[in-house]
Design a protein around this motif. Structure first.
Motif, mmCIF file in Angstrom:
data_model
loop_
_atom_site.group_PDB
_atom_site.id
_atom_site.type_symbol
_atom_site.label_atom_id
_atom_site.label_comp_id
_atom_site.label_asym_id
_atom_site.label_seq_id
_atom_site.Cartn_x
_atom_site.Cartn_y
_atom_site.Cartn_z
ATOM 1 N N VAL A 76 10.627 -0.475 -7.216
ATOM 2 C CA VAL A 76 10.828 0.773 -6.470
ATOM 3 C C VAL A 76 12.237 1.310 -6.713
ATOM 4 O O VAL A 76 12.414 2.493 -7.022
ATOM 5 N N LEU A 77 13.237 0.448 -6.597
ATOM 6 C CA LEU A 77 14.619 0.883 -6.803
ATOM 7 C C LEU A 77 14.856 1.354 -8.229
ATOM 8 O O LEU A 77 15.560 2.337 -8.460
ATOM 9 N N ARG A 78 14.265 0.689 -9.200
ATOM 10 C CA ARG A 78 14.438 1.093 -10.597
ATOM 11 C C ARG A 78 13.729 2.412 -10.885
ATOM 12 O O ARG A 78 14.270 3.277 -11.578
ATOM 13 N N VAL A 79 12.530 2.596 -10.365
ATOM 14 C CA VAL A 79 11.805 3.851 -10.553
ATOM 15 C C VAL A 79 12.568 5.001 -9.907
ATOM 16 O O VAL A 79 12.658 6.097 -10.464
ATOM 17 N N LYS A 80 13.147 4.770 -8.740
ATOM 18 C CA LYS A 80 13.905 5.797 -8.038
ATOM 19 C C LYS A 80 15.262 6.053 -8.690
ATOM 20 O O LYS A 80 15.914 7.027 -8.398
ATOM 21 N N GLY A 81 15.701 5.138 -9.561
ATOM 22 C CA GLY A 81 17.004 5.280 -10.212
ATOM 23 C C GLY A 81 18.144 4.741 -9.388
ATOM 24 O O GLY A 81 19.299 5.041 -9.653
ATOM 25 N N ASP A 82 17.848 3.933 -8.366
ATOM 26 C CA ASP A 82 18.883 3.381 -7.494
ATOM 27 C C ASP A 82 19.474 2.078 -8.006
ATOM 28 O O ASP A 82 20.421 1.560 -7.431
ATOM 29 N N LEU A 83 18.900 1.503 -9.057
ATOM 30 C CA LEU A 83 19.420 0.240 -9.623
ATOM 31 C C LEU A 83 19.765 0.444 -11.062
ATOM 32 O O LEU A 83 19.127 1.105 -11.803
ATOM 33 N N ASP A 94 0.825 -1.216 0.000
ATOM 34 C CA ASP A 94 0.000 0.000 0.000
ATOM 35 C C ASP A 94 0.857 1.262 0.000
ATOM 36 O O ASP A 94 0.511 2.253 -0.644
ATOM 37 N N GLY A 95 1.977 1.214 0.712
ATOM 38 C CA GLY A 95 2.851 2.376 0.803
ATOM 39 C C GLY A 95 3.520 2.746 -0.511
ATOM 40 O O GLY A 95 3.801 3.913 -0.773
ATOM 41 N N TRP A 96 3.779 1.762 -1.355
ATOM 42 C CA TRP A 96 4.491 1.998 -2.613
ATOM 43 C C TRP A 96 3.601 1.974 -3.843
ATOM 44 O O TRP A 96 3.987 2.475 -4.902
ATOM 45 N N ARG A 97 2.407 1.387 -3.738
ATOM 46 C CA ARG A 97 1.531 1.228 -4.911
ATOM 47 C C ARG A 97 1.338 2.541 -5.673
ATOM 48 O O ARG A 97 1.545 2.616 -6.881
ATOM 49 N N GLY A 98 0.924 3.572 -4.997
ATOM 50 C CA GLY A 98 0.650 4.846 -5.654
ATOM 51 C C GLY A 98 1.880 5.491 -6.264
ATOM 52 O O GLY A 98 1.767 6.305 -7.177
ATOM 53 N N ILE A 99 3.037 5.132 -5.787
ATOM 54 C CA ILE A 99 4.278 5.706 -6.300
ATOM 55 C C ILE A 99 4.726 4.997 -7.577
ATOM 56 O O ILE A 99 5.227 5.637 -8.495
ATOM 57 N N VAL A 100 4.531 3.682 -7.653
ATOM 58 C CA VAL A 100 5.054 2.942 -8.811
ATOM 59 C C VAL A 100 4.030 2.719 -9.924
ATOM 60 O O VAL A 100 4.418 2.571 -11.086
ATOM 61 N N LEU A 101 2.730 2.689 -9.603
ATOM 62 C CA LEU A 101 1.730 2.441 -10.638
ATOM 63 C C LEU A 101 1.790 3.512 -11.722
ATOM 64 O O LEU A 101 1.808 4.704 -11.428
ATOM 65 N N ARG A 150 4.200 4.212 -13.601
ATOM 66 C CA ARG A 150 5.543 4.754 -13.816
ATOM 67 C C ARG A 150 6.257 3.978 -14.910
ATOM 68 O O ARG A 150 5.993 2.803 -15.162
ATOM 69 N N VAL A 151 7.175 4.646 -15.559
ATOM 70 C CA VAL A 151 7.964 4.072 -16.640
ATOM 71 C C VAL A 151 9.430 4.113 -16.234
ATOM 72 O O VAL A 151 9.892 5.077 -15.625
ATOM 73 N N PHE A 152 10.158 3.040 -16.554
ATOM 74 C CA PHE A 152 11.599 3.007 -16.329
ATOM 75 C C PHE A 152 12.245 2.148 -17.403
ATOM 76 O O PHE A 152 11.565 1.398 -18.107
ATOM 77 N N THR A 153 13.544 2.292 -17.573
ATOM 78 C CA THR A 153 14.268 1.446 -18.517
ATOM 79 C C THR A 153 15.127 0.455 -17.747
ATOM 80 O O THR A 153 15.641 0.755 -16.665
ATOM 81 N N HIS A 154 15.245 -0.725 -18.315
ATOM 82 C CA HIS A 154 16.064 -1.794 -17.736
ATOM 83 C C HIS A 154 16.398 -2.750 -18.869
ATOM 84 O O HIS A 154 15.528 -3.099 -19.659
#
Length: 72
Positions: free
Chosen positions: A65-72, A14-21, A23-27
């Motif tokens: 979460v780490l990929r969206v934040k750019g930490d990975l 619940d704490g992260w759902r609204g932050i990652v839903l 969202r776009v990232f590259t990997h």
């Protein structure tokens, strides 16, 4: 030794759902779009677009979460 309160999977999701839903990232040279987070497993359903193909994969919420934040 006293332990602090533990967070349940539901609270974590619940704490992260609204932050990652949504969202776009590259990997791995592919564009990823977060579609859904499963409450029970903590896995994210992610659409991955690479080389003209789209596929649906599952990734752990923590990794997303780490990929969206750019930490990975």
């Amino acid at each position: 030794m006293a332990e602090g309160p533990s967070i349940s999977m539901q609270e974590y999701v619940d704490g992260w759902r609204g932050i990652v839903l949504g969202r776009v990232f590259t990997h791995e040279n592919a564009l990823h779009f977060v579609l859904e987070v499963d409450d029970a497993t903590g896995l994210c359903r992610v659409s991955r677009r690479q080389a003209g193909r789209t596929e649906i994969i599952h990734m752990p919420l923590g990794e997303v979460v780490l990929r969206v934040k750019g930490d990975l």
